[in-house]
Enzyme design. Structure first.
Site, PDB file in Angstrom:
ATOM      1  N   GLU A 288     -23.926  49.439  64.410  1.00  0.00           N
ATOM      2  CA  GLU A 288     -23.874  47.987  64.297  1.00  0.00           C
ATOM      3  C   GLU A 288     -25.265  47.389  64.155  1.00  0.00           C
ATOM      4  O   GLU A 288     -26.182  47.817  64.850  1.00  0.00           O
ATOM      5  CB  GLU A 288     -23.163  47.409  65.529  1.00  0.00           C
ATOM      6  CG  GLU A 288     -21.710  47.865  65.631  1.00  0.00           C
ATOM      7  CD  GLU A 288     -20.964  47.256  66.813  1.00  0.00           C
ATOM      8  OE1 GLU A 288     -21.621  46.658  67.700  1.00  0.00           O
ATOM      9  OE2 GLU A 288     -19.734  47.373  66.854  1.00  0.00           O
TER      10      GLU A 288
ATOM     11  N   ARG B  55     -14.673  50.351  70.868  1.00  0.00           N
ATOM     12  CA  ARG B  55     -15.918  50.938  70.402  1.00  0.00           C
ATOM     13  C   ARG B  55     -15.686  51.596  69.049  1.00  0.00           C
ATOM     14  O   ARG B  55     -14.699  52.299  68.843  1.00  0.00           O
ATOM     15  CB  ARG B  55     -16.451  51.985  71.403  1.00  0.00           C
ATOM     16  CG  ARG B  55     -17.153  51.410  72.616  1.00  0.00           C
ATOM     17  CD  ARG B  55     -18.476  50.775  72.230  1.00  0.00           C
ATOM     18  NE  ARG B  55     -19.218  50.263  73.371  1.00  0.00           N
ATOM     19  CZ  ARG B  55     -19.110  49.025  73.840  1.00  0.00           C
ATOM     20  NH1 ARG B  55     -18.265  48.176  73.288  1.00  0.00           N
ATOM     21  NH2 ARG B  55     -19.848  48.629  74.857  1.00  0.00           N
TER      22      ARG B  55
ATOM     23  N   HIS C  47     -17.938  42.202  66.181  1.00  0.00           N
ATOM     24  CA  HIS C  47     -18.112  42.538  67.599  1.00  0.00           C
ATOM     25  C   HIS C  47     -18.200  41.258  68.435  1.00  0.00           C
ATOM     26  O   HIS C  47     -19.046  41.134  69.330  1.00  0.00           O
ATOM     27  CB  HIS C  47     -19.345  43.416  67.825  1.00  0.00           C
ATOM     28  CG  HIS C  47     -19.268  44.217  69.097  1.00  0.00           C
ATOM     29  ND1 HIS C  47     -19.877  45.431  69.244  1.00  0.00           N
ATOM     30  CD2 HIS C  47     -18.654  43.966  70.279  1.00  0.00           C
ATOM     31  CE1 HIS C  47     -19.654  45.912  70.455  1.00  0.00           C
ATOM     32  NE2 HIS C  47     -18.904  45.032  71.113  1.00  0.00           N
TER      33      HIS C  47
END
Length: 332
Positions: A276, A247, A295
Site C-alpha cells: 500500500e 489485510r 484502506h
C-alpha cells in the site's frame, strides 16, 4: 504538539518522550492530554514506511505509537529506554514483537475501535458489488439506460454467506447481514466456540467450497498469508463474491484477478492490498465487477478520536506501573 527536534529536559531532568510515527492525524492533543500527567513530550515524525527513517525517528523514545511503518529490531536497538509500542489499529505485523519481548518492551494494539465502521464498509462493498452500484453509476453518467441485463445480478436471499474470522468485526458483519435472507452462514474460526443461532462452524475448505459470499476478518500472520490461495480460489463456487477489509496479504491478488477476468468469480470488494498504496498497474485495477477503496474501512471522525484515545491509554497504563490492556507479545 512539540516540534520534531525539540526533545529536551524538564526541570533539569529528561522528560519521557512518545514518538508518533506517521499517524497522519490532524492533531495529537488527545495523546498529549492523556500523557501529560507523566510529563511526556509527544512528537510526530514522518517516515513514510521507510525502515531506516524509523530507526532515526524513534531514537531515544520511551514510548512509540505507530501505524504502518515498520518497527524492526534495529529500531528497537535505537531506543533502549522504550517501555511500550502501541499500534494505532489492530494488525501488528509491522512490529517485531519477538524482538520487543526479548527486550521487555510491551507491544499493544487497539482491537476494539472502528468495529462498526469496518463492518459497515464490508457491507457497503458487498452491496456495491452484488448490485453493480459502481458500474451502474458510470453507465448512467455516460447516458446509458436500462442495460442492467448486460450485468448479471443475483438475489441475496437464499445464498450462503461465509465468514473467515469471527472476532469483533466478523461478528458485527454477521449481525448486519442477518436480516438479508441468507439461507446459511458458515463460519471458520478455531478460536470461537459458540456462535449465535443460525451460524455454523465449518472447516476452512468446506466454507471455501460452499459459500457464495466470502468475507475475510482475520489478522495477517504466517499461517494466514494467502489463506485465499490460487488453489482455494479455483475451488470456489462459480460466481462467488470475495470481500476483504482485513489485510491485503490474505489473498493471492494475481490469482484473484485472473479468476475475476475469467468469470469464475462474480466480483470482489477490496479495501486492503498486499502493498500500500497499490501501484497503478495493480492487477485488480482492471478486473470486472470489482469495487475498491483505499484502506479507509476503519475511518470515521468518531473512530479516529476513539483510536487516539485508546492508544494513548495503553501507554498511560504502562507508565502507571501496569500492563497494556491489549498486550500482544506476552513473554510470561
Amino acid at each position: 504538539m512539540i516540534a520534531a527536534d525539540a526533545i529536551g529536559n524538564s526541570e533539569g531532568g529528561r522528560s519521557p518522550v512518545a514518538i508518533v510515527v506517521d499517524a497522519g492525524y490532524d492533531q495529537h492533543t488527545i495523546e498529549e492530554e492523556i500523557l501529560r500527567p507523566f510529563g511526556f513530550q509527544v512528537i510526530e515524525r514522518a517516515c513514510h514506511g521507510d525502515a531506516a527513517a524509523v530507526v532515526k525517528a524513534v531514537a531515544g523514545a520511551d514510548a512509540v505509537l505507530v501505524r504502518e511503518s515498520p518497527i524492526t529490531e534495529e529500531a528497537l536497538d535505537a531506543m533502549p529506554n522504550c517501555r511500550v509500542i502501541v499500534r494505532y489499529g489492530v494488525g501488528v505485523d509491522n512490529i517485531d514483537r519477538d524482538a520487543a519481548a526479548r527486550r521487555g518492551i510491551y507491544v499493544a494494539n487497539v482491537p476494539d475501535y472502528g468495529v462498526e465502521e469496518v463492518s459497515d464498509q464490508t457491507l457497503a462493498l458487498f452491496f456495491a458489488v452484488v448490485r453493480r452500484v459502481a458500474t451502474r453509476d458510470r453507465a448512467v453518467r455516460e447516458g446509458a439506460w436500462n442495460v442492467s441485463r448486460s450485468e448479471p445480478m443475483y438475489r441475496i436471499a437464499g445464498r450462503t454467506l461465509g465468514i473467515i474470522g469471527y472476532g469483533r468485526i466478523g461478528a458485527a458483519f454477521h449481525r448486519k447481514c442477518s436480516t438479508l435472507g441468507f439461507a446459511r452462514t458458515l463460519v471458520h474460526d478455531s478460536n470461537v466456540h459458540e456462535l449465535p443461532f443460525g451460524a455454523e462452524h465449518v472447516e476452512l475448505d468446506e466454507l471455501i467450497e460452499q459459500a457464495d459470499v466470502i468475507s475475510l476478518h482475520v489478522p495477517l500472520r504466517p499461517s494466514t498469508q494467502h489463506i485465499i490461495s490460487r488453489e482455494r480460489i479455483a475451488r470456489m463456487r462459480p460466481g462467488t463474491v470475495v470481500l476483504n477489509t482485513s489485510r491485503g496479504g490474505l489473498i493471492d491478488e494475481e490469482a484473484l484477478a485472473e479468476a475475476l477476468h475469467s468469470g469464475h468469480l462474480g466480483g470482489a470488494g477490496i479495501d486492503v492490498y498486499s502493498k500500500e498504496p497499490p501501484q497503478r498497474d495493480h492487477p485488480l485495477f482492471t478486473t470486472p465487477n470489482t469495487v475498491l477503496s483505499d484502506h479507509t474501512a476503519w475511518y470515521s471522525e468518531a473512530s479516529v478520536s476513539e483510536l487516539q484515545t485508546k492508544a494513548a491509554q495503553e501507554v498511560a497504563r504502562v507508565f502507571s506501573g501496569g500492563e497494556p490492556l491489549h498486550w500482544v507479545n506476552r513473554w510470561s
